[in-house]
Design a protein around this motif. Structure first.
Motif, PDB file in Angstrom:
ATOM      1  N   PHE A  91       0.829  -1.200   0.000  1.00  0.00           N
ATOM      2  CA  PHE A  91       0.000   0.000   0.000  1.00  0.00           C
ATOM      3  C   PHE A  91       0.868   1.256   0.000  1.00  0.00           C
ATOM      4  CE2 PHE A  91      -2.128   3.356   2.366  1.00  0.00           C
ATOM      5  CZ  PHE A  91      -3.315   3.466   1.657  1.00  0.00           C
ATOM      6  N   LEU A  92       1.873   1.275   0.873  1.00  0.00           N
ATOM      7  CA  LEU A  92       2.728   2.454   0.989  1.00  0.00           C
ATOM      8  C   LEU A  92       3.611   2.630  -0.237  1.00  0.00           C
ATOM      9  CD1 LEU A  92       3.769   2.313   4.747  1.00  0.00           C
ATOM     10  CD2 LEU A  92       2.140   3.854   3.625  1.00  0.00           C
ATOM     11  N   GLN A 120      -7.568   5.120   3.647  1.00  0.00           N
ATOM     12  CA  GLN A 120      -7.415   4.415   2.369  1.00  0.00           C
ATOM     13  C   GLN A 120      -6.970   2.968   2.599  1.00  0.00           C
ATOM     14  OE1 GLN A 120      -5.234   6.292  -0.855  1.00  0.00           O
ATOM     15  NE2 GLN A 120      -5.713   8.322  -0.057  1.00  0.00           N
ATOM     16  N   TYR A 121      -6.026   2.804   3.539  1.00  0.00           N
ATOM     17  CA  TYR A 121      -5.510   1.467   3.795  1.00  0.00           C
ATOM     18  C   TYR A 121      -6.580   0.552   4.373  1.00  0.00           C
ATOM     19  CZ  TYR A 121      -3.084  -2.458   5.869  1.00  0.00           C
ATOM     20  OH  TYR A 121      -2.709  -3.722   6.212  1.00  0.00           O
ATOM     21  N   LEU A 174      -9.049   8.982  -3.377  1.00  0.00           N
ATOM     22  CA  LEU A 174      -7.663   9.351  -3.104  1.00  0.00           C
ATOM     23  C   LEU A 174      -7.542  10.632  -2.276  1.00  0.00           C
ATOM     24  CD1 LEU A 174      -6.051   8.521  -6.558  1.00  0.00           C
ATOM     25  CD2 LEU A 174      -5.885   7.219  -4.415  1.00  0.00           C
ATOM     26  N   ARG A 194       2.061   4.058  -3.307  1.00  0.00           N
ATOM     27  CA  ARG A 194       1.824   5.506  -3.188  1.00  0.00           C
ATOM     28  C   ARG A 194       3.073   6.325  -3.468  1.00  0.00           C
ATOM     29  NH1 ARG A 194      -2.199   2.975  -2.710  1.00  0.00           N
ATOM     30  NH2 ARG A 194      -4.213   3.988  -2.566  1.00  0.00           N
ATOM     31  N   SER A 250      -7.432  10.200   4.045  1.00  0.00           N
ATOM     32  CA  SER A 250      -6.116   9.986   4.669  1.00  0.00           C
ATOM     33  C   SER A 250      -5.598   8.598   4.288  1.00  0.00           C
ATOM     34  CB  SER A 250      -6.229  10.082   6.185  1.00  0.00           C
ATOM     35  OG  SER A 250      -6.802   8.893   6.692  1.00  0.00           O
ATOM     36  N   TYR A 251      -4.284   8.444   4.356  1.00  0.00           N
ATOM     37  CA  TYR A 251      -3.674   7.153   4.009  1.00  0.00           C
ATOM     38  C   TYR A 251      -4.208   6.010   4.873  1.00  0.00           C
ATOM     39  CZ  TYR A 251      -0.281   9.007   0.686  1.00  0.00           C
ATOM     40  OH  TYR A 251       0.298   9.557  -0.401  1.00  0.00           O
TER      41      TYR A 251
END
Lengths: 328, 304
Positions: free
Chosen positions: B23-24, B62-63, B55, B27, B58-59
């Protein structure tokens, strides 16, 4: 006169290495009668293990080769046999036990599978009988609960047990000759005594002849009828065990005896033999032991001593045998 | 059984870690919108599209959304293919598996016997030939081998097609290319572990028992060497499932290796995430299988 079970005559086994030819066994002769135990004693590198491997025709390849002599088992010369013929003799007419029980068994097969291997190869027993035969063998070497133990793997057993399993494998096809190469060296002292007793019992029961290779006179005293002492690739003295202990005739044997610790004599230091065994890659003249021998004279350094029979069954290769006997 | 459960739990945790990393990482590879959107799009268009794809959150949000959906097999919609990412990946998987299985099977069937024989006849003709082959196999780059094979068998001889996926004839060259390196590697591993085993006391004792030499080599010795061989096969399988990128590219093979590379170029996050996650799961399963086979071969492992 009946022929001996095994007769080795002027055996020469050389190792052809990159650094020269090592004359590991250099003219060795001896015999073993049916049912008796012959000890072959000597220090590391004296050629005793090479003698054993020559008899089995399993020398380290490609370096080791028998270059001369005869090995007669029940009258048949093993040196002349093909590899295929030897496979039929190994494990059936003669068997061998190696020094280290921890590495002698295959770690990924069960005890039962390993004990049954030679039986399946040489006897071709059907599965049902095979299992019974294996259990009987384990019982014979005093493994408790053989019915369950057959499914165990070597790592689940102690060193003493493993060496008894190796014994069961060796004796599975009822060989006439068993060669044991320092079988107790890796065992605890108490287990050692047990193992030797077991071997002696089995020998009496099966009429087995044993060649016991060892450097330990304690083992010799316990189990051997006769002893051959090896030094630098040759046998220097042969005698009945009691004779050898009472009246050793070769200066090397005498020195070995003196370097053995004894309970009945107090001494602060054990006498050691000065010097080193000779380099077997050199061409040697004279007695191999002369450079380390206190009694050596000119002839010792020039010519290898003939065999002298000092009493019935007691032979020694020493120029000064008579003098040594008088002194011992 | 405890051993299996423990390994499975371990696998699940590893997989969770993989999803975070994937995931990270995806990005970090850049902004997908600039690829999707018309260059003439306005800032408002951009904001709408950003909100539509989620998108703008926040991350962490999203995760969590990604993870929740992923558990149900939903890795979102492919930005490039306009189809569910998971099914895009699954469409490409059979091609890769077909290639990998054939390559592995062929190289195992050749490399294991060749390794055993060259260990038994160390320094012999086969050993020398095998060593030379292994050397070229391990030092020649895969793409070069691929091109040479194409040159000889497709261009000069005209026996086999140059690229694409179809019948058996399409499979030969890519499988040969893919198996080349692993074949050499597996042969070296088999040879060296057999050499170790053949030196052991229990092999000497087997000879002293008068057992047939063939049985000593192929049963007594090979079963001891098998643990190392299976582990190597496991590693090979993993690298064939994940790392067939070069081969798939040269032969235009429609497999996952090529899919992943293209998806990264397209910044197609959902496909990358689906691919890497499923592949990670496959890797974990293969490792588990290797461990189980190892324990089955070597009883000493079961204690651990």
């Amino acid at each position: 006169m009946t022929q001996p079970l095994l007769k080795v005559d002027d055996l020469r086994t050389y190792l052809f290495t990159r650094n020269g030819i090592v004359r590991a066994v250099d003219g060795v002769s001896f015999h073993v009668d049916a049912g008796e135990t012959l000890g072959i004693v000597g220090e590391s590198g004296s050629g005793k293990s090479m003698t054993a491997l020559s008899i089995q025709r399993l020398l380290p390849r490609p370096a080791g080769r028998i270059v001369g002599g005869e090995i007669r088992l029940e009258g048949e010369d093993l040196v002349a046999k093909s590899e295929r013929q030897m496979s039929a003799i190994r494990g059936r007419s003669m068997a061998m036990i190696l020094q280290d029980p921890m590495s002698s068994l295959n770690p990924v097969f069960t005890i039962g599978q390993q004990v049954s291997d030679p039986l399946r190869t040489h006897r071709k027993l059907p599965p049902g009988e095979l299992r019974k035969a294996v259990e009987r063998l384990l019982e014979m070497v005093r493994i408790p609960a053989p019915q369950t133990r057959v499914n165990d793997y070597p790592h689940q057993m102690s060193g003493g047990m493993r060496q008894r399993i190796v014994g069961a494998i060796a004796l599975s096809c009822e060989p006439k000759l068993l060669i044991a190469d320092e079988p107790t060296t890796a065992l605890d002292v108490t287990v050692q005594a047990q193992y030797l007793r077991l071997l002696r019992d089995l020998q009496a029961r099966l009429g087995l002849a044993i060649i016991m290779i060892t450097h330990d006179f304690g083992v010799v005293a316990r189990i051997c009828d006769r002893v051959a002492v090896m030094y630098a690739g040759r046998i220097v003295e042969t005698a009945a065990t009691t004779t050898l202990f009472d009246r050793p005739a070769h200066p090397y044997t005498q020195a070995l005896m003196r370097s053995m610790p004894r309970l009945d004599q107090r001494s602060d230091r054990l006498p050691a033999i000065d010097g080193q065994p000779p380099d077997l890659r050199q061409t040697l003249t004279g007695c191999r032991f002369a450079p380390r021998c206190a009694h050596a004279s000119d002839i010792c350094r020039q010519q290898y001593p003939e065999m002298t029979v000092v009493s019935p069954g007691h032979a020694v290769n020493c120029w000064h045998a008579d003098r040594m006997m008088a002194a011992s | 059984m405890d051993y299996v459960l423990q390994r499975l739990l371990h696998g699940v945790l590893t997989l969770l870690a993989v999803t975070i990393v994937v995931f990270l990482l995806s990005r970090l590879s850049g902004d997908p919108l600039s690829l999707i959107l018309d260059p003439a799009a306005t800032a408002a268009d951009r904001a709408v599209e950003l909100a539509r794809l989620g998108l703008d959150r926040s991350y962490i949000d999203q995760y969590l959304i990604f993870l929740g959906n992923a558990l149900g097999g939903d890795f979102g919609e492919s930005i490039f293919y306009k189809a569910p990412a998971f099914s895009v990946f699954m469409q490409h998987l059979p091609a890769t598996l077909e290639l990998g299985v054939v390559a592995i099977a062929v190289s195992a069937a050749i490399a294991i016997p060749a390794g055993v024989v060259s260990a038994v006849r160390k320094g012999g003709i086969l050993d020398t030939a095998a060593k030379a082959f292994a050397l070229t196999g391990q030092s020649a780059p895969i793409f070069w081998i691929a091109l040479m094979l194409v040159l000889v068998f497709s261009v000069v001889l005209g026996w086999l097609p140059t690229s694409g996926r179809g019948g058996l004839s399409h499979l030969v060259l890519p499988a040969l290319t893919l198996g080349w390196y692993s074949n050499a590697f597996l042969m070296r591993v088999t040879r060296s572990s057999m050499l170790d085993v053949l030196d052991a006391d229990y092999i000497r004792l087997a000879r002293l028992e008068g057992l047939p030499e063939r049985r000593i080599v192929w049963v007594h010795a090979l079963k001891n060497a098998a643990g190392t061989i299976v582990t190597t096969l496991g590693l090979m399988t993993i690298s064939l499932v994940t790392g067939a990128v070069v081969t798939e590219t040269v032969f235009a093979w429609p497999g996952v290796g090529r899919l992943i590379v293209e998806s990264i170029f397209h910044r197609d996050f959902p496909v990358v995430q689906a691919a890497v996650t499923v592949i990670a799961a496959i890797v974990i399963l293969i490792n588990l299988a290797v461990d189980l086979i190892f324990a089955w071969i070597d009883p000493r492992v079961r204690l651990g």
